[in-house]
Design a protein around this motif. Structure first.
Motif, PDB file in Angstrom:
ATOM      1  N   THR A  64       0.861  -1.184   0.000  1.00  0.00           N
ATOM      2  CA  THR A  64       0.000   0.000   0.000  1.00  0.00           C
ATOM      3  C   THR A  64       0.900   1.238   0.000  1.00  0.00           C
ATOM      4  OG1 THR A  64      -0.084   0.221   2.404  1.00  0.00           O
ATOM      5  CG2 THR A  64      -1.754  -1.207   1.379  1.00  0.00           C
ATOM      6  N   THR A  65       0.332   2.345  -0.381  1.00  0.00           N
ATOM      7  CA  THR A  65       1.099   3.595  -0.387  1.00  0.00           C
ATOM      8  C   THR A  65       1.552   3.950   1.023  1.00  0.00           C
ATOM      9  OG1 THR A  65      -0.157   4.364  -2.295  1.00  0.00           O
ATOM     10  CG2 THR A  65       1.031   6.027  -1.046  1.00  0.00           C
ATOM     11  N   ARG A  98       3.614  10.281  -8.848  1.00  0.00           N
ATOM     12  CA  ARG A  98       2.528   9.297  -8.909  1.00  0.00           C
ATOM     13  C   ARG A  98       3.114   7.917  -8.608  1.00  0.00           C
ATOM     14  NH1 ARG A  98      -1.218   9.271 -14.048  1.00  0.00           N
ATOM     15  NH2 ARG A  98      -1.849  11.214 -13.076  1.00  0.00           N
ATOM     16  N   THR A  99       2.529   7.232  -7.633  1.00  0.00           N
ATOM     17  CA  THR A  99       2.961   5.878  -7.281  1.00  0.00           C
ATOM     18  C   THR A  99       1.810   4.919  -7.534  1.00  0.00           C
ATOM     19  OG1 THR A  99       2.285   6.180  -4.980  1.00  0.00           O
ATOM     20  CG2 THR A  99       4.561   6.693  -5.515  1.00  0.00           C
ATOM     21  N   THR A 100       2.111   3.821  -8.191  1.00  0.00           N
ATOM     22  CA  THR A 100       1.095   2.790  -8.428  1.00  0.00           C
ATOM     23  C   THR A 100       1.689   1.426  -8.119  1.00  0.00           C
ATOM     24  OG1 THR A 100       1.690   2.722 -10.772  1.00  0.00           O
ATOM     25  CG2 THR A 100      -0.194   4.082 -10.179  1.00  0.00           C
ATOM     26  N   ASP A 102       1.147  -2.686  -8.765  1.00  0.00           N
ATOM     27  CA  ASP A 102       0.514  -3.756  -9.538  1.00  0.00           C
ATOM     28  C   ASP A 102       0.457  -4.994  -8.644  1.00  0.00           C
ATOM     29  OD1 ASP A 102      -0.247  -5.734 -11.321  1.00  0.00           O
ATOM     30  OD2 ASP A 102       1.587  -5.628 -12.517  1.00  0.00           O
ATOM     31  N   GLN A 103      -0.746  -5.346  -8.182  1.00  0.00           N
ATOM     32  CA  GLN A 103      -0.929  -6.480  -7.269  1.00  0.00           C
ATOM     33  C   GLN A 103      -0.472  -7.801  -7.885  1.00  0.00           C
ATOM     34  OE1 GLN A 103      -1.941  -6.509  -4.111  1.00  0.00           O
ATOM     35  NE2 GLN A 103      -2.637  -4.408  -3.898  1.00  0.00           N
ATOM     36  N   TRP A 108       6.070  -1.826  -8.138  1.00  0.00           N
ATOM     37  CA  TRP A 108       5.774  -0.423  -7.906  1.00  0.00           C
ATOM     38  C   TRP A 108       6.236   0.364  -9.117  1.00  0.00           C
ATOM     39  CZ3 TRP A 108       2.944   1.994  -4.351  1.00  0.00           C
ATOM     40  CH2 TRP A 108       2.647   1.320  -3.165  1.00  0.00           C
ATOM     41  N   GLU A 126      10.138   8.396 -15.202  1.00  0.00           N
ATOM     42  CA  GLU A 126       9.474   7.153 -14.787  1.00  0.00           C
ATOM     43  C   GLU A 126      10.481   6.092 -14.382  1.00  0.00           C
ATOM     44  OE1 GLU A 126       6.283   5.778 -17.477  1.00  0.00           O
ATOM     45  OE2 GLU A 126       7.217   7.197 -18.858  1.00  0.00           O
ATOM     46  N   SER A 128      10.162   1.824 -12.579  1.00  0.00           N
ATOM     47  CA  SER A 128       9.408   0.821 -11.836  1.00  0.00           C
ATOM     48  C   SER A 128      10.379  -0.168 -11.224  1.00  0.00           C
ATOM     49  CB  SER A 128       8.397   0.108 -12.742  1.00  0.00           C
ATOM     50  OG  SER A 128       9.071  -0.547 -13.796  1.00  0.00           O
TER      51      SER A 128
END
Length: 132
Positions: A64-65, A98-100, A102-103, A108, A126, A128
């Motif tokens: 989670t963030t 921006r942070t995302t 991917d489950q 990240w 960018e 990851s």
């Protein structure tokens, strides 16, 4: 009573032009160099964040963030002009990165809007994680 001029009057306009031009060139240099420095510091901070996440054991991997921010606060990261404010990671311009997460791939991704402040343009920064 007479006095001597230090320089001919005809050189005065040229001197003023040179002084004005040097002031503008100094201002432009500072403007563009500080932007390049902010970009470099943002790239460096994001690279450190990704490397730190890749080093984390599976049991402590942030999903989670909030967990990510907590992990980064405890990490030794050279933030330079970047940093953490509240629950957000800020880039060199003080804008949120921006942070995302991917489950499925457990990856990240981080994206700074770059100099123009707009996501999705050519100057975005960018990176990851490459967690195996």
């Amino acid at each position: 009573m007479s006095y001597r001029m230090l320089f001919p009057v005809t050189l005065l306009p040229m001197l003023l032009i040179v002084m004005f031009a040097s002031g503008i060139s100094t201002w432009l240099f500072n403007l563009f160099s500080s932007s390049k420095i902010r970009e470099t510091q943002t790239r460096f901070a994001i690279a450190q964040i990704a490397e730190r996440i890749d080093e984390i054991e599976a049991a402590q991997f942030p999903r989670t963030t909030e967990d990510l921010i907590d992990t980064l606060r405890l990490s030794k990261i050279d933030w330079n002009s970047c940093g953490i404010q509240g629950e957000r990671i800020l880039d060199g311009w003080g804008r949120p990165i921006r942070t995302t997460f991917d489950q499925v791939g457990k990856r990240w991704a981080f994206r700074s809007p770059g100099k123009d402040g707009k996501i999705g343009t050519a100057d975005d920064i960018e990176r990851s994680t490459n967690r195996n």
